[in-house]
Design an enzyme around this catalytic site. Structure first.
Site, PDB file in Angstrom:
ATOM      1  N   GLU A 278       0.833  -1.203   0.000  1.00 45.89           N
ATOM      2  CA  GLU A 278       0.000   0.000   0.000  1.00 45.89           C
ATOM      3  C   GLU A 278       0.871   1.258   0.000  1.00 45.89           C
ATOM      4  O   GLU A 278       0.497   2.279  -0.588  1.00 45.89           O
ATOM      5  CB  GLU A 278      -0.941  -0.002   1.198  1.00 45.89           C
ATOM      6  CG  GLU A 278      -1.980  -1.114   1.164  1.00 45.89           C
ATOM      7  CD  GLU A 278      -2.846  -1.048  -0.072  1.00 45.89           C
ATOM      8  OE1 GLU A 278      -3.322   0.064  -0.414  1.00 45.89           O
ATOM      9  OE2 GLU A 278      -3.059  -2.091  -0.716  1.00 45.89           O
ATOM     10  N   TRP A 281       1.608   1.617  -3.568  1.00 44.95           N
ATOM     11  CA  TRP A 281       0.536   2.262  -4.342  1.00 44.95           C
ATOM     12  C   TRP A 281       0.608   3.778  -4.189  1.00 44.95           C
ATOM     13  O   TRP A 281       0.413   4.525  -5.149  1.00 44.95           O
ATOM     14  CB  TRP A 281      -0.812   1.731  -3.880  1.00 44.95           C
ATOM     15  CG  TRP A 281      -1.973   2.165  -4.719  1.00 44.95           C
ATOM     16  CD1 TRP A 281      -2.887   3.121  -4.404  1.00 44.95           C
ATOM     17  CD2 TRP A 281      -2.345   1.672  -6.009  1.00 44.95           C
ATOM     18  NE1 TRP A 281      -3.812   3.267  -5.415  1.00 44.95           N
ATOM     19  CE2 TRP A 281      -3.509   2.383  -6.411  1.00 44.95           C
ATOM     20  CE3 TRP A 281      -1.810   0.703  -6.864  1.00 44.95           C
ATOM     21  CZ2 TRP A 281      -4.137   2.142  -7.639  1.00 44.95           C
ATOM     22  CZ3 TRP A 281      -2.456   0.461  -8.084  1.00 44.95           C
ATOM     23  CH2 TRP A 281      -3.592   1.178  -8.456  1.00 44.95           C
ATOM     24  N   TRP A 309     -20.204  12.479 -21.096  1.00 44.20           N
ATOM     25  CA  TRP A 309     -20.835  12.775 -19.817  1.00 44.20           C
ATOM     26  C   TRP A 309     -22.131  13.538 -20.058  1.00 44.20           C
ATOM     27  O   TRP A 309     -22.146  14.545 -20.755  1.00 44.20           O
ATOM     28  CB  TRP A 309     -19.915  13.626 -18.941  1.00 44.20           C
ATOM     29  CG  TRP A 309     -18.613  12.989 -18.589  1.00 44.20           C
ATOM     30  CD1 TRP A 309     -17.377  13.322 -19.068  1.00 44.20           C
ATOM     31  CD2 TRP A 309     -18.411  11.903 -17.679  1.00 44.20           C
ATOM     32  NE1 TRP A 309     -16.420  12.513 -18.515  1.00 44.20           N
ATOM     33  CE2 TRP A 309     -17.028  11.619 -17.659  1.00 44.20           C
ATOM     34  CE3 TRP A 309     -19.275  11.135 -16.887  1.00 44.20           C
ATOM     35  CZ2 TRP A 309     -16.475  10.620 -16.872  1.00 44.20           C
ATOM     36  CZ3 TRP A 309     -18.731  10.123 -16.108  1.00 44.20           C
ATOM     37  CH2 TRP A 309     -17.343   9.881 -16.096  1.00 44.20           C
ATOM     38  N   ASN A 345     -11.168   2.169   2.455  1.00 42.46           N
ATOM     39  CA  ASN A 345     -10.728   2.146   1.069  1.00 42.46           C
ATOM     40  C   ASN A 345     -11.641   1.331   0.168  1.00 42.46           C
ATOM     41  O   ASN A 345     -11.930   1.719  -0.966  1.00 42.46           O
ATOM     42  CB  ASN A 345      -9.299   1.615   0.982  1.00 42.46           C
ATOM     43  CG  ASN A 345      -8.732   1.749  -0.415  1.00 42.46           C
ATOM     44  OD1 ASN A 345      -8.625   2.845  -0.941  1.00 42.46           O
ATOM     45  ND2 ASN A 345      -8.409   0.623  -1.041  1.00 42.46           N
ATOM     46  N   TRP A 363     -15.852  12.095 -13.072  1.00 46.02           N
ATOM     47  CA  TRP A 363     -15.003  11.756 -11.917  1.00 46.02           C
ATOM     48  C   TRP A 363     -14.408  12.998 -11.261  1.00 46.02           C
ATOM     49  O   TRP A 363     -14.120  12.996 -10.060  1.00 46.02           O
ATOM     50  CB  TRP A 363     -13.895  10.795 -12.330  1.00 46.02           C
ATOM     51  CG  TRP A 363     -12.909  11.333 -13.347  1.00 46.02           C
ATOM     52  CD1 TRP A 363     -12.936  11.175 -14.690  1.00 46.02           C
ATOM     53  CD2 TRP A 363     -11.735  12.121 -13.080  1.00 46.02           C
ATOM     54  NE1 TRP A 363     -11.875  11.810 -15.291  1.00 46.02           N
ATOM     55  CE2 TRP A 363     -11.113  12.394 -14.322  1.00 46.02           C
ATOM     56  CE3 TRP A 363     -11.147  12.609 -11.914  1.00 46.02           C
ATOM     57  CZ2 TRP A 363      -9.940  13.140 -14.438  1.00 46.02           C
ATOM     58  CZ3 TRP A 363      -9.979  13.360 -12.016  1.00 46.02           C
ATOM     59  CH2 TRP A 363      -9.384  13.620 -13.260  1.00 46.02           C
ATOM     60  N   TRP A 386      -9.207   8.366  -8.187  1.00 45.98           N
ATOM     61  CA  TRP A 386     -10.433   8.629  -8.930  1.00 45.98           C
ATOM     62  C   TRP A 386     -10.292   8.220 -10.395  1.00 45.98           C
ATOM     63  O   TRP A 386     -11.209   7.634 -10.985  1.00 45.98           O
ATOM     64  CB  TRP A 386     -10.822  10.101  -8.812  1.00 45.98           C
ATOM     65  CG  TRP A 386     -11.678  10.334  -7.608  1.00 45.98           C
ATOM     66  CD1 TRP A 386     -11.288  10.768  -6.375  1.00 45.98           C
ATOM     67  CD2 TRP A 386     -13.084  10.093  -7.507  1.00 45.98           C
ATOM     68  NE1 TRP A 386     -12.351  10.808  -5.518  1.00 45.98           N
ATOM     69  CE2 TRP A 386     -13.476  10.403  -6.180  1.00 45.98           C
ATOM     70  CE3 TRP A 386     -14.059   9.643  -8.403  1.00 45.98           C
ATOM     71  CZ2 TRP A 386     -14.798  10.282  -5.745  1.00 45.98           C
ATOM     72  CZ3 TRP A 386     -15.379   9.527  -7.961  1.00 45.98           C
ATOM     73  CH2 TRP A 386     -15.721   9.836  -6.660  1.00 45.98           C
TER      74      TRP A 386
END
Length: 455
Positions: A278, A281, A309, A345, A363, A386
């Protein structure tokens, strides 16, 4: 006559493992600790409300620790380049040290300031403190940046191990005259009218000492179950370190080495490696931002610029923001976020997928809301994650992977404990949209992206 060293604190609000502070002490002159609230420099993103709350308390905690060792934290506000130059003149400083930042506007500010100070005969140096691996040092075999996490992290792990953390200084020599400082309360970082931060106060104690205690508690009590239960929002086995790393109350080097040396890691090696990935990440997010500074506003994968969109429906966006969608797991997550400034998460992914792929809301609107309400929102991880959910980012989840929040709740909150804690009334609400129909609408919209890419 002594020429003090200035340590410019930014997202590194700690004394331990702070290379810039160590360099100033090694120089052997008095030290001025400085924080600049820069809301004026071009391109620098203004902090969200929850982040401002955390910053206030983190600065107060850092000031207290600095006073215990020598002198106060000097607070100044304004365009960083101008404020730093003024403080150098005010203090007669001979050196300025800071730890590096990796966003595009921040790098430009730092580079220009470094050149300007050197032209004036001031010693300047910057240091690696916020990441385990500098973004420009991790490259593919072809010399480019990575776009997929697994090979990125494999490449990181093949590099020399992260350095050991630096010790905390016991004494910090102060100058005979400390430059004038602003009053922290006058910065108005805390919400007042209304004061919506009650949940943050219940949940958090910002500051370096609290951060170190949380790391020790996590390693002793929760690491053993991390592999098994990290995806269960009611299990309470996540580290809670994300805001600590975001504000630099802990360095990743401290987390890395304390984890590997902990007794729990010796007994539960798989859980330890999963936890450290993590950190990987997080490194990958900053690696991506370094190479793509527009991460918060532009699709990393340009083919998603063709995504159709629909016109924004403000009532649907507000229902999602307030946790009033009638989808229990989504509502629970959004209310946890509003109350605590964080969200589990797994639930973050579900709530984000619902916004983008069931409500068909861009987003960027979700990223903006998280930026304002998360205490751990940083310039890399927030937009990076995102875009991952939206399918437009690095190593992105395929757009056609639409999280079903009902199935996710059955799998990861089977007893309904998390939903019962945060959104006990959600099941009584009529769902905002039909999940099956909106999933199909999202997939139909994605076909537009694929058709545009083939043209």
């Amino acid at each position: 006559m002594p020429s003090p060293s200035i340590v410019w604190f930014r997202d590194d609000l700690r004394l331990a493992d702070n290379p810039a502070l160590r360099a100033a002490l090694d120089r052997g002159e008095p030290v001025i600790a400085l924080y600049v609230l820069d809301e004026e420099s071009s391109g620098v993103r203004a902090l969200g409300g929850a982040a401002r709350w955390w910053l206030h308390h983190a600065l107060a905690a850092l000031d207290e620790r600095l006073r215990d060792r020598g002198g106060p934290l000097v607070l100044r506000r304004g365009e960083a380049a101008r404020v730093i130059a003024e403080t150098v003149r005010d203090a007669g400083a001979g050196a300025v040290f800071w730890n590096r930042r990796y966003g595009g506007p921040e790098r430009e500010i730092d580079a220009a300031l470094k050149a300007s100070l050197r032209d004036d005969g001031v010693e300047v140096a910057s240091f690696a403190a916020s990441l385990l691996f500098e973004p420009w040092t991790v490259k593919t075999g072809g010399g480019t940046s990575y776009a997929v996490f697994t090979p990125f992290w494999k490449s990181c792990l093949a590099m020399p191990a992260p350095r050991a953390p630096l010790p905390e200084p016991r004494d910090i020599p102060r100058p005979a005259r400390t430059p004038a400082s602003a009053d922290l309360d006058e910065w108005m970082l805390l919400p007042r009218h209304p004061d919506w931060a009650g949940g943050l106060r219940e949940t958090w104690e910002p500051g370096e000492l609290a951060a170190r205690l949380r790391l020790r508690d996590f390693l002793a009590d929760d690491l053993a179950d991390y592999d098994r239960a990290r995806d269960e929002p009611a299990a309470g086995v996540t580290s809670g370190l994300s805001p600590r790393l975001r504000w630099g109350e802990l360095s990743p080097h401290q987390v890395w080495h304390e984890t590997l040396s902990s007794p729990a890691a010796q007994r539960h090696a798989s859980a330890a490696q999963r936890f450290l990935s993590e950190l990987g990440w997080r490194e990958f997010a900053w690696h991506t931002l370094f190479h793509f500074p527009q991460l918060a506003t532009k699709n990393l994968r340009p083919e998603f610029d063709a995504f159709p969109w629909p016109r924004l429906r403000p009532t649907q966006l507000e229902a999602w923001q307030r946790g009033r969608t009638g989808i229990p797991l989504v509502d629970a997550g959004m209310r946890e976020l509003w109350h605590t400034g964080v969200m589990h998460n797994r639930v973050r992914m579900v709530a984000a997928s619902f916004l983008v792929k069931n409500l068909l809301i861009d987003w960027r609107r979700g990223e903006e809301w998280f930026w304002d309400t998360l205490v751990d929102a940083d310039a890399a991880s927030n937009p990076f994650n995102w875009q991952w959910v939206a399918g437009s980012g690095a190593d992105a989840a395929p757009y056609f992977r639409v999280f079903n929040p009902l199935l996710q709740a059955e799998k990861f909150d089977p007893q309904g404990s998390y939903v019962a804690q945060w959104a006990p009334d959600s099941a009584e609400r009529e769902p905002l949209v039909d999940l099956k129909q909106t999933r199909q609408a999202a997939l139909d919209a994605y076909e537009e992206v694929k058709r545009a890419a083939r043209r």
